[in-house]
Scaffold this motif. Structure first.
Motif, PDB file in Angstrom:
ATOM      1  N   GLU A  85      17.301 -47.331  24.669  1.00  0.00           N
ATOM      2  CA  GLU A  85      17.008 -48.678  24.178  1.00  0.00           C
ATOM      3  C   GLU A  85      16.833 -49.672  25.317  1.00  0.00           C
ATOM      4  O   GLU A  85      16.254 -50.744  25.138  1.00  0.00           O
ATOM      5  CB  GLU A  85      18.134 -49.147  23.248  1.00  0.00           C
ATOM      6  CG  GLU A  85      18.260 -48.323  21.974  1.00  0.00           C
ATOM      7  CD  GLU A  85      19.524 -48.603  21.186  1.00  0.00           C
ATOM      8  OE1 GLU A  85      19.706 -48.000  20.118  1.00  0.00           O
ATOM      9  OE2 GLU A  85      20.337 -49.429  21.655  1.00  0.00           O
ATOM     10  N   HIS A  86      17.303 -49.304  26.509  1.00  0.00           N
ATOM     11  CA  HIS A  86      17.172 -50.162  27.695  1.00  0.00           C
ATOM     12  C   HIS A  86      16.196 -49.566  28.712  1.00  0.00           C
ATOM     13  O   HIS A  86      16.181 -49.979  29.873  1.00  0.00           O
ATOM     14  CB  HIS A  86      18.550 -50.362  28.336  1.00  0.00           C
ATOM     15  CG  HIS A  86      19.500 -51.144  27.472  1.00  0.00           C
ATOM     16  ND1 HIS A  86      19.705 -52.507  27.613  1.00  0.00           N
ATOM     17  CD2 HIS A  86      20.284 -50.752  26.432  1.00  0.00           C
ATOM     18  CE1 HIS A  86      20.578 -52.918  26.712  1.00  0.00           C
ATOM     19  NE2 HIS A  86      20.947 -51.858  25.987  1.00  0.00           N
TER      20      HIS A  86
ATOM     21  N   GLN B 136      28.397 -51.873  24.435  1.00  0.00           N
ATOM     22  CA  GLN B 136      27.651 -52.678  23.463  1.00  0.00           C
ATOM     23  C   GLN B 136      26.947 -51.787  22.436  1.00  0.00           C
ATOM     24  O   GLN B 136      26.899 -52.098  21.247  1.00  0.00           O
ATOM     25  CB  GLN B 136      26.645 -53.568  24.185  1.00  0.00           C
ATOM     26  CG  GLN B 136      27.295 -54.689  24.992  1.00  0.00           C
ATOM     27  CD  GLN B 136      26.312 -55.393  25.917  1.00  0.00           C
ATOM     28  OE1 GLN B 136      25.108 -55.137  25.874  1.00  0.00           O
ATOM     29  NE2 GLN B 136      26.825 -56.275  26.763  1.00  0.00           N
ATOM     30  N   GLY B 137      26.417 -50.661  22.921  1.00  0.00           N
ATOM     31  CA  GLY B 137      25.769 -49.721  22.011  1.00  0.00           C
ATOM     32  C   GLY B 137      26.748 -49.127  21.017  1.00  0.00           C
ATOM     33  O   GLY B 137      26.447 -49.009  19.821  1.00  0.00           O
TER      34      GLY B 137
ATOM     35  N   ILE C 143      21.482 -44.785  23.304  1.00  0.00           N
ATOM     36  CA  ILE C 143      21.859 -46.136  23.738  1.00  0.00           C
ATOM     37  C   ILE C 143      21.100 -46.546  24.992  1.00  0.00           C
ATOM     38  O   ILE C 143      20.559 -47.664  25.076  1.00  0.00           O
ATOM     39  CB  ILE C 143      23.380 -46.221  23.960  1.00  0.00           C
ATOM     40  CG1 ILE C 143      24.107 -46.154  22.595  1.00  0.00           C
ATOM     41  CG2 ILE C 143      23.757 -47.495  24.703  1.00  0.00           C
ATOM     42  CD1 ILE C 143      25.608 -45.992  22.699  1.00  0.00           C
TER      43      ILE C 143
ATOM     44  N   ARG D 282      27.468 -51.653  18.320  1.00  0.00           N
ATOM     45  CA  ARG D 282      26.368 -51.779  17.364  1.00  0.00           C
ATOM     46  C   ARG D 282      26.349 -50.588  16.409  1.00  0.00           C
ATOM     47  O   ARG D 282      26.178 -50.755  15.195  1.00  0.00           O
ATOM     48  CB  ARG D 282      25.019 -51.863  18.091  1.00  0.00           C
ATOM     49  CG  ARG D 282      24.762 -53.156  18.822  1.00  0.00           C
ATOM     50  CD  ARG D 282      23.272 -53.319  19.137  1.00  0.00           C
ATOM     51  NE  ARG D 282      22.681 -52.132  19.722  1.00  0.00           N
ATOM     52  CZ  ARG D 282      22.715 -51.839  21.019  1.00  0.00           C
ATOM     53  NH1 ARG D 282      23.339 -52.649  21.860  1.00  0.00           N
ATOM     54  NH2 ARG D 282      22.141 -50.739  21.480  1.00  0.00           N
ATOM     55  N   TYR D 283      26.506 -49.391  16.952  1.00  0.00           N
ATOM     56  CA  TYR D 283      26.447 -48.191  16.127  1.00  0.00           C
ATOM     57  C   TYR D 283      27.622 -48.126  15.157  1.00  0.00           C
ATOM     58  O   TYR D 283      27.478 -47.647  14.030  1.00  0.00           O
ATOM     59  CB  TYR D 283      26.428 -46.940  17.009  1.00  0.00           C
ATOM     60  CG  TYR D 283      25.089 -46.654  17.663  1.00  0.00           C
ATOM     61  CD1 TYR D 283      24.149 -47.666  17.844  1.00  0.00           C
ATOM     62  CD2 TYR D 283      24.775 -45.380  18.101  1.00  0.00           C
ATOM     63  CE1 TYR D 283      22.930 -47.415  18.446  1.00  0.00           C
ATOM     64  CE2 TYR D 283      23.546 -45.113  18.705  1.00  0.00           C
ATOM     65  CZ  TYR D 283      22.633 -46.137  18.874  1.00  0.00           C
ATOM     66  OH  TYR D 283      21.423 -45.888  19.463  1.00  0.00           O
TER      67      TYR D 283
END
Length: 250
Positions: free
Chosen positions: A41-42, A216-217, A38, A220-221
């Protein structure tokens, strides 16, 4: 030309596989893998460290570590928690498949010898029971050391204890790793599950941002099915799958 060092997030805890496993393991643990993926990704690197539990809580509270792995709200109520918990601590009893006994509260323990692990917490009610009977080998047998779970499972196989108590994820992962998935049956669990989190330091201004990124991750997952795929790779069931329909509480 000078390049800025990548942003680094430090997470820590004592080894509690499959939540967090040995740093050099092929699979570092569910929470570690989630954090690594996660935050990557940032553009944020995750530095995973192993330390004893008390030190991990202390250093996170002081801001020397960004987040502690696998904490419940009661472990550190002042920490910053995500809305969703990526895991739960579910305490269950296990027997050999042929046994008909089931855990149905403290009264049902009168008929069995329980294999437990010295120094572990199983919740106030069970802790009190084990402490009361710890000198009575016909009621409770405490195993110690790094191989305590293996010792208890061996005792169960040799009928030296009737049932073993263990965290469900820990037991599932252990049996899968040793090719013994069907060797034991789950015969009842403590009714209250404890949600466990990647809990962020209350001392760092960045913690709220990190918590939001992680939340948020997770969302999404979960929506994509990747969260269940990660659970599956570690041979554990999704926290929502429970036969007795007790929802996680904190």
């Amino acid at each position: 030309m000078l390049y800025a060092a990548p942003e680094t997030l430090i997470i820590a805890g004592d080894i509690w596989c499959p939540v967090n496993c040995a740093p050099d393991a092929q699979q570092p643990g569910i929470f570690v893998e989630l954090a690594q993926r996660i935050f990557a990704e940032h553009g944020i690197k995750v530095d995973y460290r192993v330390t004893n539990w008390a030190r991990a809580i202390h250093d996170t509270r002081q801001g020397r570590i960004n987040a502690v792995i696998g904490a419940g709200v009661r472990d550190a109520p002042d920490f910053i928690f995500t809305k969703a918990a990526p895991g739960i601590s579910r305490i269950c009893f296990y027997t050999k498949p042929a046994k008909s006994w089931r855990y149905e509260g403290l009264g049902s323990l009168d008929r069995v010898t329980v294999g437990a692990i010295n120094g572990y917490s199983y919740g106030a009610e069970l802790n009190t029971y084990f402490e009361h009977y710890r000198s009575d080998q016909t009621r409770v047998q405490m195993a110690s050391g790094d191989n305590a779970l293996a010792v208890n499972i061996d005792k169960l196989g040799k009928d030296r204890v009737d049932t073993v108590i263990e965290n469900s994820w820990v037991m599932q992962a252990y049996l899968a790793a040793h090719g013994k998935t069907d060797a034991l049956q789950q015969v009842g669990c403590r009714k209250v599950d404890v949600p466990i989190y990647l809990a962020f330091s209350p001392a760092l201004k960045t913690s709220q941002v990190y918590a939001e990124i992680f939340q948020q991750g997770l969302e999404r997952y979960k929506a994509s099915g990747e969260l269940d795929a990660i659970y599956s790779r570690y041979a554990v069931s999704s926290p929502k799958n429970r036969g007795d329909n007790h929802a996680p509480q904190q």
